[in-house]
Design a protein around this motif. Sequence first.
Motif, PDB file in Angstrom:
ATOM      1  N   TYR A   1       2.166   0.120  -2.493  1.00  0.00           N
ATOM      2  CA  TYR A   1       1.052  -0.170  -2.339  1.00  0.00           C
ATOM      3  C   TYR A   1      -0.043  -0.168  -3.442  1.00  0.00           C
ATOM      4  O   TYR A   1      -0.969  -0.861  -4.047  1.00  0.00           O
ATOM      5  CB  TYR A   1       0.166  -0.314  -1.100  1.00  0.00           C
ATOM      6  N   LEU A   2      -0.343   1.217  -4.232  1.00  0.00           N
ATOM      7  CA  LEU A   2      -0.616   1.606  -5.586  1.00  0.00           C
ATOM      8  C   LEU A   2       0.156   0.916  -6.770  1.00  0.00           C
ATOM      9  O   LEU A   2      -0.884   0.624  -7.257  1.00  0.00           O
ATOM     10  CB  LEU A   2      -0.881   2.931  -5.289  1.00  0.00           C
ATOM     11  N   GLY A   3       1.287   0.472  -6.325  1.00  0.00           N
ATOM     12  CA  GLY A   3       1.356  -0.108  -7.642  1.00  0.00           C
ATOM     13  C   GLY A   3       1.313  -1.156  -7.118  1.00  0.00           C
ATOM     14  O   GLY A   3       0.927  -2.261  -8.996  1.00  0.00           O
ATOM     15  N   GLY A   4       0.843  -1.561  -6.880  1.00  0.00           N
ATOM     16  CA  GLY A   4       0.775  -3.480  -6.576  1.00  0.00           C
ATOM     17  C   GLY A   4      -1.199  -3.593  -6.531  1.00  0.00           C
ATOM     18  O   GLY A   4      -1.930  -4.679  -7.283  1.00  0.00           O
ATOM     19  N   ALA A   5      -1.853  -2.762  -6.243  1.00  0.00           N
ATOM     20  CA  ALA A   5      -3.272  -2.629  -6.581  1.00  0.00           C
ATOM     21  C   ALA A   5      -3.370  -2.411  -8.423  1.00  0.00           C
ATOM     22  O   ALA A   5      -4.271  -3.201  -8.588  1.00  0.00           O
ATOM     23  CB  ALA A   5      -3.867  -1.486  -5.780  1.00  0.00           C
ATOM     24  N   ILE A   6      -2.233  -1.298  -9.042  1.00  0.00           N
ATOM     25  CA  ILE A   6      -2.422  -1.327 -10.416  1.00  0.00           C
ATOM     26  C   ILE A   6      -2.654  -2.442 -11.131  1.00  0.00           C
ATOM     27  O   ILE A   6      -3.139  -3.337 -11.780  1.00  0.00           O
ATOM     28  CB  ILE A   6      -2.150  -0.372 -10.977  1.00  0.00           C
TER      29      ILE A   6
ATOM     30  N   PHE B   1       9.310   5.407  -6.620  1.00  0.00           N
ATOM     31  CA  PHE B   1       9.156   6.552  -5.703  1.00  0.00           C
ATOM     32  C   PHE B   1       9.337   6.311  -4.392  1.00  0.00           C
ATOM     33  O   PHE B   1       9.220   7.368  -3.313  1.00  0.00           O
ATOM     34  CB  PHE B   1       7.282   6.493  -5.412  1.00  0.00           C
ATOM     35  N   GLU B   2      10.041   5.115  -4.201  1.00  0.00           N
ATOM     36  CA  GLU B   2      10.439   4.927  -2.403  1.00  0.00           C
ATOM     37  C   GLU B   2       9.467   4.999  -1.436  1.00  0.00           C
ATOM     38  O   GLU B   2      10.053   5.530   0.046  1.00  0.00           O
ATOM     39  CB  GLU B   2      11.698   5.148  -2.208  1.00  0.00           C
ATOM     40  N   THR B   3       8.335   4.570  -1.440  1.00  0.00           N
ATOM     41  CA  THR B   3       7.186   4.763  -0.255  1.00  0.00           C
ATOM     42  C   THR B   3       6.510   3.849  -0.454  1.00  0.00           C
ATOM     43  O   THR B   3       5.999   3.186  -1.052  1.00  0.00           O
ATOM     44  CB  THR B   3       6.249   6.484  -0.314  1.00  0.00           C
ATOM     45  N   LYS B   4       6.363   3.638   0.844  1.00  0.00           N
ATOM     46  CA  LYS B   4       5.146   2.703   1.017  1.00  0.00           C
ATOM     47  C   LYS B   4       3.853   2.818   0.444  1.00  0.00           C
ATOM     48  O   LYS B   4       3.656   1.519   0.218  1.00  0.00           O
ATOM     49  CB  LYS B   4       4.750   2.231   2.397  1.00  0.00           C
ATOM     50  N   GLU B   5       3.406   3.407   0.275  1.00  0.00           N
ATOM     51  CA  GLU B   5       1.722   3.804  -0.327  1.00  0.00           C
ATOM     52  C   GLU B   5       2.483   4.045  -1.915  1.00  0.00           C
ATOM     53  O   GLU B   5       1.267   2.871  -2.246  1.00  0.00           O
ATOM     54  CB  GLU B   5       1.414   5.565   0.280  1.00  0.00           C
ATOM     55  N   MET B   6       3.552   4.698  -1.700  1.00  0.00           N
ATOM     56  CA  MET B   6       3.419   3.915  -3.644  1.00  0.00           C
ATOM     57  C   MET B   6       3.303   2.801  -4.139  1.00  0.00           C
ATOM     58  O   MET B   6       2.740   2.539  -5.373  1.00  0.00           O
ATOM     59  CB  MET B   6       4.372   5.041  -4.392  1.00  0.00           C
TER      60      MET B   6
ATOM     61  N   VAL C   1       5.155  -4.108 -11.606  1.00  0.00           N
ATOM     62  CA  VAL C   1       4.502  -2.903 -10.654  1.00  0.00           C
ATOM     63  C   VAL C   1       4.575  -2.272 -10.254  1.00  0.00           C
ATOM     64  O   VAL C   1       5.226  -1.014  -9.176  1.00  0.00           O
ATOM     65  CB  VAL C   1       2.910  -2.499 -11.960  1.00  0.00           C
ATOM     66  N   GLU C   2       4.037  -3.333  -8.916  1.00  0.00           N
ATOM     67  CA  GLU C   2       4.015  -2.763  -7.597  1.00  0.00           C
ATOM     68  C   GLU C   2       5.838  -2.603  -7.014  1.00  0.00           C
ATOM     69  O   GLU C   2       6.344  -1.447  -6.619  1.00  0.00           O
ATOM     70  CB  GLU C   2       4.267  -4.346  -6.771  1.00  0.00           C
ATOM     71  N   PHE C   3       6.896  -3.687  -7.640  1.00  0.00           N
ATOM     72  CA  PHE C   3       8.656  -3.633  -7.551  1.00  0.00           C
ATOM     73  C   PHE C   3       8.834  -2.260  -8.398  1.00  0.00           C
ATOM     74  O   PHE C   3       9.381  -1.762  -7.503  1.00  0.00           O
ATOM     75  CB  PHE C   3       9.921  -5.047  -7.352  1.00  0.00           C
TER      76      PHE C   3
ATOM     77  N   THR D   1      -7.509  -7.855  -3.573  1.00  0.00           N
ATOM     78  CA  THR D   1      -7.159  -6.765  -3.523  1.00  0.00           C
ATOM     79  C   THR D   1      -6.261  -6.628  -1.670  1.00  0.00           C
ATOM     80  O   THR D   1      -5.099  -6.504  -1.448  1.00  0.00           O
ATOM     81  CB  THR D   1      -6.644  -5.451  -4.240  1.00  0.00           C
ATOM     82  N   ALA D   2      -7.279  -6.128  -1.312  1.00  0.00           N
ATOM     83  CA  ALA D   2      -7.909  -5.771   0.249  1.00  0.00           C
ATOM     84  C   ALA D   2      -6.872  -6.560   0.675  1.00  0.00           C
ATOM     85  O   ALA D   2      -5.512  -6.421   1.935  1.00  0.00           O
ATOM     86  CB  ALA D   2      -8.809  -5.447   0.597  1.00  0.00           C
ATOM     87  N   ALA D   3      -7.150  -7.923   1.059  1.00  0.00           N
ATOM     88  CA  ALA D   3      -6.832  -9.361   1.557  1.00  0.00           C
ATOM     89  C   ALA D   3      -4.429  -9.089   1.227  1.00  0.00           C
ATOM     90  O   ALA D   3      -4.342  -9.083   1.757  1.00  0.00           O
ATOM     91  CB  ALA D   3      -7.197 -10.125   1.754  1.00  0.00           C
ATOM     92  N   ASN D   4      -4.429  -8.897   0.331  1.00  0.00           N
ATOM     93  CA  ASN D   4      -3.254  -8.853  -0.438  1.00  0.00           C
ATOM     94  C   ASN D   4      -2.836  -8.085   0.731  1.00  0.00           C
ATOM     95  O   ASN D   4      -1.815  -7.993   0.945  1.00  0.00           O
ATOM     96  CB  ASN D   4      -3.355  -8.793  -2.161  1.00  0.00           C
ATOM     97  N   ILE D   5      -3.111  -6.644   0.172  1.00  0.00           N
ATOM     98  CA  ILE D   5      -2.361  -5.227   0.840  1.00  0.00           C
ATOM     99  C   ILE D   5      -2.514  -5.490   1.880  1.00  0.00           C
ATOM    100  O   ILE D   5      -1.656  -5.244   2.586  1.00  0.00           O
ATOM    101  CB  ILE D   5      -2.256  -3.938  -0.195  1.00  0.00           C
ATOM    102  N   GLY D   6      -4.000  -5.825   2.600  1.00  0.00           N
ATOM    103  CA  GLY D   6      -3.665  -5.932   4.345  1.00  0.00           C
ATOM    104  C   GLY D   6      -2.993  -6.438   5.044  1.00  0.00           C
ATOM    105  O   GLY D   6      -2.309  -6.406   5.825  1.00  0.00           O
TER     106      GLY D   6
END
Length: 137
Positions: free
Chosen positions: A109-114, A102-107, A94-96, A19-24
């Motif tokens: 990424y949170l959606g991507g992690a979930i 939420f229209e933010t990068k952080e959210m 979930v990510e999209f 997940t860290a590799a993906n989000i990174g």
Amino acid sequence: MFGSTKLAIKYAIFALIATAANIGAQDLVTQAYRGAYDILASVIVGTGVGLVVKYFLDKRYIFSFRARSVAHDTRTFALYTVMGLVTTVVFWTVEFGFHYVFETKEMRYLGGAIGLAIGYLTKYHLDKRYVFRADAV
């Protein structure tokens, strides 16, 4: 510690690493490319990076799989990728979805992690049953 608990902990740690590799990788792509399809490109690159990282970790440390040849390993990776397509739909949805709501990068990424967490749980069962069994490919 029970063998199944130890396995679950290892799998969870490897899922976090992937997940860290993906989000990174996604973050690197969005920093390097700011075009019309920057988000889509970042998710595709991140998914590919996460897939390769997770395959090598799962193959060796979760399923103790040893390919008979390069061709066998290639077929196994292809089957692993097909199983990943199923779970990628969940992850991307979930990510999209988070990106849209939420229209933010952080959210996003949170959606991507979930989405990845849900997908990895499902993927473990698919891989155990179809990819890394003794008589597969």
